[in-house]
Design a protein around this motif. Structure first.
Motif, PDB file in Angstrom:
ATOM      1  N   GLU A   1      14.045  12.805   1.987  1.00 38.71           N
ATOM      2  CA  GLU A   1      14.863  13.427   3.041  1.00 38.71           C
ATOM      3  C   GLU A   1      14.522  12.824   4.408  1.00 38.71           C
ATOM      4  N   LEU A   2      13.218  12.610   4.637  1.00 40.31           N
ATOM      5  CA  LEU A   2      12.808  11.995   5.900  1.00 40.31           C
ATOM      6  C   LEU A   2      13.431  10.609   6.040  1.00 40.31           C
ATOM      7  N   GLN A   3      13.597   9.940   4.905  1.00 40.55           N
ATOM      8  CA  GLN A   3      14.194   8.603   4.947  1.00 40.55           C
ATOM      9  C   GLN A   3      15.699   8.642   5.114  1.00 40.55           C
ATOM     10  N   GLY A   4      16.245   9.840   5.061  1.00 42.42           N
ATOM     11  CA  GLY A   4      17.685   9.966   5.228  1.00 42.42           C
ATOM     12  C   GLY A   4      18.457   9.813   3.933  1.00 42.42           C
ATOM     13  N   VAL A   5      17.767   9.919   2.797  1.00 41.64           N
ATOM     14  CA  VAL A   5      18.486   9.879   1.519  1.00 41.64           C
ATOM     15  C   VAL A   5      19.267  11.177   1.382  1.00 41.64           C
ATOM     16  N   GLY A   6      20.508  11.062   1.012  1.00 40.30           N
ATOM     17  CA  GLY A   6      21.372  12.243   0.990  1.00 40.30           C
ATOM     18  C   GLY A   6      21.357  12.970  -0.342  1.00 40.30           C
TER      19      GLY A   6
ATOM     20  N   SER B   1       9.562   6.132  -2.277  1.00 39.11           N
ATOM     21  CA  SER B   1      10.481   5.275  -1.536  1.00 39.11           C
ATOM     22  C   SER B   1      10.302   3.814  -1.925  1.00 39.11           C
ATOM     23  N   ARG B   2       9.617   3.578  -3.061  1.00 35.12           N
ATOM     24  CA  ARG B   2       9.378   2.214  -3.549  1.00 35.12           C
ATOM     25  C   ARG B   2       8.770   1.324  -2.475  1.00 35.12           C
TER      26      ARG B   2
ATOM     27  N   LEU C   1       7.134   5.030   6.850  1.00 36.44           N
ATOM     28  CA  LEU C   1       8.132   5.760   6.074  1.00 36.44           C
ATOM     29  C   LEU C   1       8.801   4.857   5.041  1.00 36.44           C
ATOM     30  N   LYS C   2       9.134   3.639   5.456  1.00 39.56           N
ATOM     31  CA  LYS C   2       9.985   2.808   4.598  1.00 39.56           C
ATOM     32  C   LYS C   2       9.204   1.864   3.706  1.00 39.56           C
ATOM     33  N   SER C   3       8.062   1.371   4.166  1.00 39.73           N
ATOM     34  CA  SER C   3       7.431   0.287   3.412  1.00 39.73           C
ATOM     35  C   SER C   3       6.007   0.547   2.953  1.00 39.73           C
ATOM     36  N   LEU C   4       5.429   1.664   3.402  1.00 39.76           N
ATOM     37  CA  LEU C   4       4.040   1.927   3.012  1.00 39.76           C
ATOM     38  C   LEU C   4       3.945   3.259   2.275  1.00 39.76           C
TER      39      LEU C   4
END
Ligand SMILES: Nc1ncnc2c1ncn2[C@@H]1O[C@H](COP(=O)(O)OP(=O)(O)OP(=O)(O)O)[C@@H](O)[C@H]1O
Ligand SMILES: [Mg+2]
Lengths: 240, 413
Positions: A113-118, A161-162, A86-89
């Motif tokens: 959204e899955l990453q919790g960005v509001g 997600s960069r 989710l975060k790095s790939l």
């Protein structure tokens, strides 16, 4: 080792299907460095997809070690591996894998959204699409997009997600050469401007021609690994 | 506020296979409608049963002498019935409290004889309590101060071939074991429409009955309430009020057959609702599972992107909730016209059955009603949501188990 994103050492992967055991990878060694635009080639069944699955933390090796960003994947729980993805790939798949009921913009937004960005996730998703010149496609559902457009949105989603590392399994397999070129230029733009590293498998000579490094697999092993100057390397061509 | 994408995702998924969604919603709707209809029917059925028992003179509650429950002996008398009557009448929520005493009697006219259970009453209270005697066909009902007069059912009148103003010859067995005789003038003949009941009505003033039997006082006080839904509460309250000299019974104990019928009807209906529920749940579960199987690849991609198992489960359950809401709406849409009709017009069982509907002295109406109301909305929602959520559990678990590597390879997920 700041610049080594992936270290695969003596990796073996067996599949057990009923009575037969398939040795998909048979002691593979591979390092991926920051800034690589790496193409994995090899005959069908040589283990390309299997390797990408392992690097992408979707699967675990039977033996050997796969380290991504310095972390040994076999030591991570399912959940931790999901977090890593989710975060790095970033992933781009061969078939068009956008969520059909969400628009292009929402597909990108969904990862955020899955990453919790509001609140700002819509703006961020829009910015990602615009950065890749896909701004006008935002409102369309996948079935209202061409194959090439869908694949570009899939890249946008993968990089929203960069992530530091983007994996793509035959990303151009279903595209004509025009669309394949656009996609490759988009990916190279992302590598150059956003410091992303790309690893993709392919059978397509066009894709290989864009690669900065070509790793050839045969029977689950690396048989050649060459650094090269890609033909388009000094073109000024970008997606803009 | 922005709706979360997972919500949009869930809702739009319903639009993906409109036909399947429609069929599932109708399936849930039909299940809901059946449950709603049966429940509406039962609600009014129980209410109507209680009403019929009360209207037939058995009341909602009864103060009976201690020990009556066991022996059901007509000879028992309440201790201090005046005080009990006073207590009952002064209680809030009591509509009527009427004293009764019973005895078996033999009525004769000329050469014809019939046995009855004679009821001693307080005429004004009885007129308020007992709907059946409102059906006086000839003459009048009893009045305060009446002596040596009776009101009988028309089946008795026919059997004895008597008319208004005839004098009946009455024999009762007295408390001391001797026979007591009296003449009773017929002042009223009641026709309730049920031969069974009309063959059992023989009312006299309580004072007459006391004199004839030599037993003083009332054998029971029968009570109807303003609000029949408060029966148990009022029974407890009344019981506290009278403090143990006598006992307070509810209609279930006064008419144990009716109580058992009501309980078994309820159990049967609940079993039926349960079976319908299981069928609907299995149907929805299989439809949902098929839908999930078709989307294995989609789930694999989502998991490859980093979606967690619990988030997948949440997505599938949200889809179930959306489907459940549709199903509840379908159920209400299906059942409301039906309930409206049966609530206002009722269902006439009389023409089908023929005859009358008297069961152990209780006269039932031929026409059964259902009871619609706002209770239907939460009821439909909970039935639909609970069943779709249960139905979605296995599919959700199945979706969660998706192998994410199947996103990359084109192999079957
Ligand atoms: N889940 C699996 N179960 C059984 N065998 C598998 C599985 N995944 C891969 N294999 C086998 O492992 C070997 C390597 O497969 P892989 O998909 O990695 O090849 P590839 O190089 O990606 O081929 P292609 O170019 O056709 O995509 C093949 O022999 C394949 O049949
Ligand atoms: Mg492959």
């Amino acid at each position: 080792m700041e610049n080594t994103l992936v270290e695969a050492t003596d990796v073996k992967k067996d599949f057990y299907t009923g009575k037969i055991t398939v040795n998909a990878l048979r002691g593979l060694d591979l390092n991926v460095h920051k800034g690589d635009f790496l193409s994995i080639v090899g005959p069908s069944g040589s283990g390309k997809t299997t390797l990408l699955n392992l690097i992408g933390a979707l699967d675990v090796a039977t033996s050997g070690e796969v380290k991504v960003f310095g972390k040994d994947l076999s030591s991570l729980s399912r959940r931790k591996r999901a977090d890593l993805r989710l975060k790095s790939l970033g992933f781009v798949f061969q078939a068009y894998n956008l969520v059909p009921v969400l628009t292009a913009l929402e597909n990108v937004e969904f990862v955020l959204e899955l990453q919790g960005v509001g609140k700002e996730r819509r703006e961020r998703a829009q910015a990602v699409l615009e950065d890749l010149s896909l701004g006008e496609l935002g409102d369309r559902r996948p079935n209202e997009l061409s194959g090439g457009q869908q694949q570009r949105v899939a890249v946008a989603r993968a990089v929203a997600s960069r992530p530091r590392l983007v994996l793509a399994d035959e990303p151009t397999a279903n595209l004509d050469s025009e669309n394949a070129k656009t996609l490759l230029e988009m990916m190279r733009y992302l590598r150059d401007e956003h410091d992303m590293t790309f690893v993709f498998s392919t059978h397509d000579p066009l894709v290989v021609s864009y690669a900065s490094r070509v790793v050839t697999l045969r029977d689950g092993r690396v048989v050649s690994d060459e650094q090269k100057n890609s033909i388009a390397e000094d073109d000024e061509a970008t997606v803009h | 506020m922005r709706v979360s994408l997972i919500m949009k995702f869930a809702v739009r998924t319903l639009g993906r296979s409109k036909r399947r969604t429609l069929l599932s919603a109708i399936g849930i709707g039909v299940g809901c409608a059946v449950a709603l209809f049966i429940t509406a029917f039962m609600r009014s059925g129980t209410e109507m049963r209680i009403q019929a028992i009360a209207d037939s003179g058995f009341g909602h509650l009864r103060i009976a002498p201690s020990g009556w429950m066991k022996s059901r002996e007509n000879k028992l008398r309440l201790s201090d019935w005046h005080a009990e009557l006073q207590a009952a009448r002064s209680m809030d929520g009591v509509r009527v409290a009427a004293p009764h005493a019973r005895t078996t009697a033999l009525l004769a006219f000329g050469t014809r004889v019939t046995g009855v259970e004679m009821l001693g009453v307080d005429p004004p209270a009885e007129e308020k309590l007992n709907r059946l005697i409102g059906a006086v066909q000839e003459g009048r009902y009893l009045r305060p101060g009446d002596r040596d007069v009776t009101v009988i059912g028309n089946a008795i009148a026919e059997r004895l071939e008597v008319e208004l103003e005839d004098d009946l010859f009455l024999t009762v067995v007295c408390e001391d074991g001797n026979m007591e005789y009296a003449m009773l003038r017929i002042v009223g003949i009641v026709n309730t429409g049920s031969r069974d009941i009309d063959a059992s009505i023989c009312h006299v003033a309580l004072g007459d009955l006391e004199r004839l039997t030599g037993l003083h006082g009332a054998g029971e006080i029968t009570i109807t309430l303003e609000d029949p839904s408060k029966i148990d509460q009022m029974a407890a309250q009344l019981s506290d009020q009278i403090g143990g000299r006598n006992e307070v019974l509810t209609w279930r104990e006064i008419q144990p057959g009716q109580g058992a019928d009501s309980a078994s009807d309820k159990a049967f209906m609940n079993l039926f609702i349960g079976i319908v529920g299981v069928v609907v749940i299995l149907g929805i579960a299989s439809a949902q599972l098929t839908a999930i199987l078709e989307r294995k690849r989609e789930f694999a991609v989502l998991m490859a992107l980093g979606m967690k198992g619990f988030q997948i489960v949440r997505l599938v359950l949200l889809e179930a909730v959306a489907l459940g809401l549709l199903g509840a709406a379908a159920g209400l849409a299906l059942v409301t016209p039906l309930l409206y009709y049966t609530d206002t017009k009722g269902i006439d069982f009389g023409s089908a059955l023929g005859g009358d509907m008297a069961v152990s002295g209780v006269l039932f109406d031929f026409v059964m009603y259902t009871q619609m109301g706002l209770w239907m909305i939460p009821y439909a929602l909970s039935v639909a949501l609970i069943s779709t959520l249960i139905a979605a559990l296995y599919p959700a678990w199945f979706a969660m188990k998706t192998d994410p590597t199947s996103a990359l390879s084109l192999r079957e997920a």
